[in-house]
Design an enzyme around this catalytic site. Sequence first.
Site, PDB file in Angstrom:
ATOM      1  N   GLU A 284       0.709  -1.320   0.194  1.00 50.04           N
ATOM      2  CA  GLU A 284      -0.178   0.108   0.079  1.00 50.04           C
ATOM      3  C   GLU A 284       0.603   1.338  -0.148  1.00 50.04           C
ATOM      4  O   GLU A 284      -0.003   2.392  -0.579  1.00 50.04           O
ATOM      5  CB  GLU A 284      -1.142  -0.097   1.205  1.00 50.04           C
ATOM      6  CG  GLU A 284      -2.221   1.244   1.016  1.00 50.04           C
ATOM      7  CD  GLU A 284      -3.235   0.271   2.529  1.00 50.04           C
ATOM      8  OE1 GLU A 284      -4.360  -0.277   1.916  1.00 50.04           O
ATOM      9  OE2 GLU A 284      -3.329   1.641   2.878  1.00 50.04           O
ATOM     10  N   HIS A 305       6.721 -26.555  -0.337  1.00 49.90           N
ATOM     11  CA  HIS A 305       6.639 -28.103  -0.974  1.00 49.90           C
ATOM     12  C   HIS A 305       5.187 -27.285  -1.986  1.00 49.90           C
ATOM     13  O   HIS A 305       3.703 -28.245  -2.740  1.00 49.90           O
ATOM     14  CB  HIS A 305       5.852 -29.257  -0.114  1.00 49.90           C
ATOM     15  CG  HIS A 305       6.568 -29.849   0.706  1.00 49.90           C
ATOM     16  ND1 HIS A 305       7.464 -30.636  -0.270  1.00 49.90           N
ATOM     17  CD2 HIS A 305       7.964 -29.345   1.302  1.00 49.90           C
ATOM     18  CE1 HIS A 305       8.616 -31.443   0.867  1.00 49.90           C
ATOM     19  NE2 HIS A 305       8.623 -30.371   1.030  1.00 49.90           N
ATOM     20  N   LYS A 419     -14.605   1.031  -4.186  1.00 50.73           N
ATOM     21  CA  LYS A 419     -14.926   1.930  -3.041  1.00 50.73           C
ATOM     22  C   LYS A 419     -16.151   2.735  -3.540  1.00 50.73           C
ATOM     23  O   LYS A 419     -17.253   2.805  -3.537  1.00 50.73           O
ATOM     24  CB  LYS A 419     -14.388   2.875  -1.776  1.00 50.73           C
ATOM     25  CG  LYS A 419     -13.909   1.898  -0.738  1.00 50.73           C
ATOM     26  CD  LYS A 419     -13.350   2.655   0.271  1.00 50.73           C
ATOM     27  CE  LYS A 419     -12.416   2.274   1.032  1.00 50.73           C
ATOM     28  NZ  LYS A 419     -11.613   2.490   2.043  1.00 50.73           N
TER      29      LYS A 419
END
Lengths: 444, 444
Positions: A284, A305, A419
Amino acid sequence: MGTEFDTKYLSGFIEDEDLNGIESEVKSAHDILYSGTFRSATGWLDLPENYDINEFNRVKQCADKIRNDSDILIVIGIGGSYLGARAAIEFLHSSNYNFLGKDTPNIFFAGNNMSSSYIGEILDMCKDKDVSLNVVSKSGTTTEPAIAFRIFKNFMEDKYGKAEAKNRIYCTTDKNKGKLKELAIKEGYEIFAIPDDIGGRFSVLSSVGLLPIAVSGADIDRIMFGALKARNQFMKCSLEENDCYKYAAVRNILYRKGKSIEILTAYEPRLSIFLEWWKQLYGESEGKNHKGLFPASAIFTTDLHSMGQFIQDGSRIMFETNLIIKNSRSHIVISKDKNDSDGLNYMSGKTLEQVNRTAFKATVLAHCDGGVPNGIVRIKDSSEEELGSLIYFFEKSCAISGLILGVNPFNQPGVEAYKNNMFALLERPGYEGLKNKLCGNLPV
Amino acid sequence: MGTEFDTKYLSGFIEDEDLNGIESEVKSAHDILYSGTFRSATGWLDLPENYDINEFNRVKQCADKIRNDSDILIVIGIGGSYLGARAAIEFLHSSNYNFLGKDTPNIFFAGNNMSSSYIGEILDMCKDKDVSLNVVSKSGTTTEPAIAFRIFKNFMEDKYGKAEAKNRIYCTTDKNKGKLKELAIKEGYEIFAIPDDIGGRFSVLSSVGLLPIAVSGADIDRIMFGALKARNQFMKCSLEENDCYKYAAVRNILYRKGKSIEILTAYEPRLSIFLEWWKQLYGESEGKNHKGLFPASAIFTTDLHSMGQFIQDGSRIMFETNLIIKNSRSHIVISKDKNDSDGLNYMSGKTLEQVNRTAFKATVLAHCDGGVPNGIVRIKDSSEEELGSLIYFFEKSCAISGLILGVNPFNQPGVEAYKNNMFALLERPGYEGLKNKLCGNLPV
């Protein structure tokens, strides 16, 4: 010992001249950081020295109360109001914290997603239990935590009645303004302040993180002390003597050499949310203006793995930073088997921790051979003090790194895009224009 | 409905001519897959039709027994012997499965790391509980699960005595050979076979995954039925009519256009381990010869508040694939607040699920605007049948995608590098030469 950054396994990938070449930019970043240009966003810088001791003591008192009167603490928050507390609690205790036999409350995090099954399960788990609620939101209007708080506020008032519910609801919010602040005053909730000059992803050492962390039984004085030591240790503008700045420099050097991804690795499952906290901090802060290293994480040996093949031999686009805790707090010795039916007797008598440490060494050497630069961030143990140091190390390094990259490390304008679309699609008043623009373009 | 791949939000990033251009390579990949070249590694391809019905019924019987006589099932395995079962259990139930009120055993996964505190906690949780053990390892000598099995085998024999312990230990291992197979025969454990022609990351629909999944109470017949439907649905060599092949083609097209990272996203926290399963499947299949898309994952909306900024506006090196479940199984309605103190009343009366779905739409539009191509993999609901379909979709698409990329999607030679170093450093007999080479080059 505090936090150190070991560059031994960067040799061959980074030369002294690379570090010399970037030193003046590190100096500029340092000067900007202390110039006051970003004063309104760098309250975290001196927080370990400057924090409000009255509020801090109130955090400890409320944590005591919650530990005494609650089986469960629900923490409502998202992003920086969620990750820091959860990261610290798991780091200090376990990723199975809620499963451990203990005399502290279970802690569940809500308001960080909009899954109805997730929230329904937490409501179920709260039946027949004593519950407290900590809602963490600067504005009080961020959709996810606001919805969750509506639901859990109703739950608490149904369960306890309004009068007792208010003794069990703790609001961490803006100091002066906002919907949550207004409501908290009106209802008479206990209120903690999110400092104006500390953004969400830098807020774990404020009341935002400290209240839930203290409820888990951790010693928050020691966390602040570790952070204070780091503040003093990583103040000098020097690549030679300041590992925090060296880490910032190395990341930028590798980025300029064409690396696109940094993988932060750890060898303890209980660090996985700490790695998520780090991903927010760096992603961010730096991911803007079409720039930045993509932050990824891996828990080894588990992910050797799964992602191990790619790291060893896939696209050569990443480097690794290994977060290593020197001393383990738990010891299990591998026993001898009289038939050696699994062929493991060659390691009998060793502790699991020794084998885990050997796996780390083996992996660093293997990945370097495969062309992946490896840095090491090292702390002494998983104590509160070392955690405080580590948090401060990463916060300050992130600020320096972002400034070297040439971005503003303290804003996050890109988070608004989804948003705004969401408000428009949900027909929030004031978003009619955007709604008309978006419609006709929707997935099913 | 099965699994579908929706390319609507790839328009502008991928043109018809891109798909036409790659069609012949898809055809070649299909021909290679069915040519028998990889016969020894493609048993998963017809598994939903060809599985051993006797073994399958034995899985169900043993799962019944474990559900009846155990509070806890410990599953020991790593990589492909771990992720598939855990992914399916969380997908079908919850990431809080072990916390839910239920009449099935808690299920803990061990042997996927070498953290002594992690394994110590599981041992603690098993005190005063009835326990069964499922150890999953082809060779029986992979370090992590072998160590864990040594520890838990001792635990079981101490707790129950050797005679009863053997009735509670279930081995899923190589059909014919290996240390674990030998031990299981000698001790008289129940044995399930890992088919020779199915590699770890493709093994979830064999006994490897099915036994723990069945213990969780899931209907494994429906999973296999969903996989069988997908097998039949995705057989035709066509980009137009085969969404599984289209997804493989799209990934390669975007890779060639310079994308380095694929982020698989989902909007339900309980899918997070499924995303980890997908990361192993694609990362381990494609990450070789210095090639491949780096697989990353994100849970939204949680991670929109951490990685969202980077995805919206950071380095333009990624695309997103959204894993969307059309119908939710849980519904919470957002209530009306008489004072609208949080300003959310504009969405009152909507379900949380509707808001979550709106967040998805809003995010796809925002990220596309930001220059991030978005594909959508969609299933109807989170039933066993749809999960079976989804697993098969991703497995087959992965094979086709790797063959288009020009790698062998079925091996993982790079995973050996760290293991060999580790054996040398642990002084395993036979590794003396490598040990001498490594020493003097070690981190602290």
